[in-house]
Design an enzyme around this catalytic site. Sequence first.
Site, mmCIF file in Angstrom:
data_model
loop_
_atom_site.group_PDB
_atom_site.id
_atom_site.type_symbol
_atom_site.label_atom_id
_atom_site.label_comp_id
_atom_site.label_asym_id
_atom_site.label_seq_id
_atom_site.Cartn_x
_atom_site.Cartn_y
_atom_site.Cartn_z
ATOM 1 N N HIS A 32 16.325 -10.661 20.015
ATOM 2 C CA HIS A 32 15.585 -9.875 19.026
ATOM 3 C C HIS A 32 16.335 -9.907 17.707
ATOM 4 C CE1 HIS A 32 12.623 -6.704 17.887
ATOM 5 N NE2 HIS A 32 13.553 -6.459 16.979
ATOM 6 N N HIS A 34 15.580 -11.161 13.187
ATOM 7 C CA HIS A 34 14.550 -11.401 12.177
ATOM 8 C C HIS A 34 15.057 -12.369 11.114
ATOM 9 C CE1 HIS A 34 12.579 -7.746 13.734
ATOM 10 N NE2 HIS A 34 13.756 -7.153 13.627
ATOM 11 N N TYR A 50 8.199 -1.322 3.214
ATOM 12 C CA TYR A 50 9.576 -1.381 2.738
ATOM 13 C C TYR A 50 9.833 -2.775 2.206
ATOM 14 C CZ TYR A 50 10.784 -3.961 7.009
ATOM 15 O OH TYR A 50 10.839 -4.893 8.015
ATOM 16 N N THR A 78 7.597 -6.629 9.840
ATOM 17 C CA THR A 78 6.419 -6.031 9.214
ATOM 18 C C THR A 78 6.382 -6.282 7.711
ATOM 19 O OG1 THR A 78 7.531 -3.899 8.953
ATOM 20 C CG2 THR A 78 6.272 -4.235 10.971
ATOM 21 N N ARG A 131 5.204 4.849 10.576
ATOM 22 C CA ARG A 131 5.933 4.817 9.314
ATOM 23 C C ARG A 131 6.204 3.386 8.844
ATOM 24 N NH1 ARG A 131 11.042 3.720 11.215
ATOM 25 N NH2 ARG A 131 11.326 4.294 13.405
ATOM 26 N N TYR A 158 6.036 -2.120 20.016
ATOM 27 C CA TYR A 158 7.028 -1.253 19.383
ATOM 28 C C TYR A 158 6.379 0.105 19.154
ATOM 29 C CZ TYR A 158 10.883 0.004 16.182
ATOM 30 O OH TYR A 158 11.968 0.593 15.583
ATOM 31 N N ASP A 258 19.029 -7.362 16.628
ATOM 32 C CA ASP A 258 18.138 -6.791 15.611
ATOM 33 C C ASP A 258 18.600 -7.130 14.200
ATOM 34 O OD1 ASP A 258 15.772 -5.407 14.861
ATOM 35 O OD2 ASP A 258 16.928 -3.620 14.380
#
Length: 306
Positions: A32, A34, A50, A78, A131, A158, A258
Site C-alpha cells: 500500500h 501512492h 486536499y 483521491t 472527508r 476504505y 502508505d
Amino acid sequence: MQQLEVTKGWLPFYNKPSKPHFKLPEGAVDAHCHVFGPHDKFPYAPERKYTPCDAPKEALFALRDHLGFSRNVIVQATCHGTDNRALVDALEASNDLARGIASIKLDITDEELLKLHQAGVRGVRFNFVKRLVDFLPKEQLEIIAKRIAPLDWHIVVYFEAEDLPDLWDFFTSLPTIVVVDHMGRPDVSKPVDGPEFSLFVKLMRDNPNIWSKVSCPERLSITGPRALSGEQNAYQDVAPFARYLVEQFPNRVLFGTDWPHPNLKDHMPDDGLLVDYIRQIAPTADLQKQLLVDNPMRLYWPEVAG
C-alpha cells in the site's frame, strides 16, 4: 515549473528515512503506497479535497530499495480522482515490480479496463471516508464490481470503523475478494476485544473473501511513535490490533507503508521505523513471510507465485 499550494498543515514526506534494523524477507512487497504527480505532468483532480506535495515514482522506487522491499502495490490517491495516468506511468516504469489499484468511473469502456489491466492494475478502490471524497452511490459501485470481476480484479475499501454497520451488507455482497484498508480504521483507545473491533473481526471470520491491510499505525495511533528508530515499541497502541489479525487470519493480511502518508498533520513517520514496526505485529518468521511475501504475491502476481 508552476507551484501549487499544498493543503494547509499537510506535512511533506520524510525524505531521510532510516535504514531499518529489521531485514525484510526476500521478495517482500510494500502492498500500500501512492504516487502523487508531479503535478505539471499529471495534474491533480479539480474536485480534490486536499493538495499534496509531489511524490513521483522515482522517489517511491528509491524508497523501496532503501527499505529492502522488492515490489510495490500502488493505490490510486483521491487527489488524482479517476485520472489514473500517474499510476499507469509508475506501473509501466516498474519493470513488472509494481501492481496497481485504480479508481474508475461507471462509464469506463471495456477497452480502457483492458489497458489498465495490461499496465498492471489488479483492482479498484471504493472510498467511503467522507472527508476525503464524495463517493458514488452503492448501486453504481455494484455495477463497477460486476464489470471488473471477469478480469479477476479485487476491490479495496476504505472506511471509518463507526460506518461498518451501515456498510456491512454492501461489503458482504461484493462478488470479488475485498481488501480493507488499514483494518477499517479502528479506534485504538478502545479494547481489541471490544464490540467495535470485534465487529470487524466477525466481518473477516464470516467472509473468507475479505482481507485486511494491517497498515498505517502512524494514522491510527494516539500515543505516536514514541521510539527511537529500530526499537520495537513504536506505535504500541496500534500493534495489538494488527497482531491479532495477523495471528487470526495469517493468509489474508497485507502490509504497506502508505508512503508518502497523505493528510498527516501531527507527525510524518520515518519509513524505516515503520518497517521495524512489523516485528511487533508479525513476531515469527513464518508470519512475516506470509504477510510480506506469500499473501501479496498470491493476490497480485499469481503467475509468479504459482
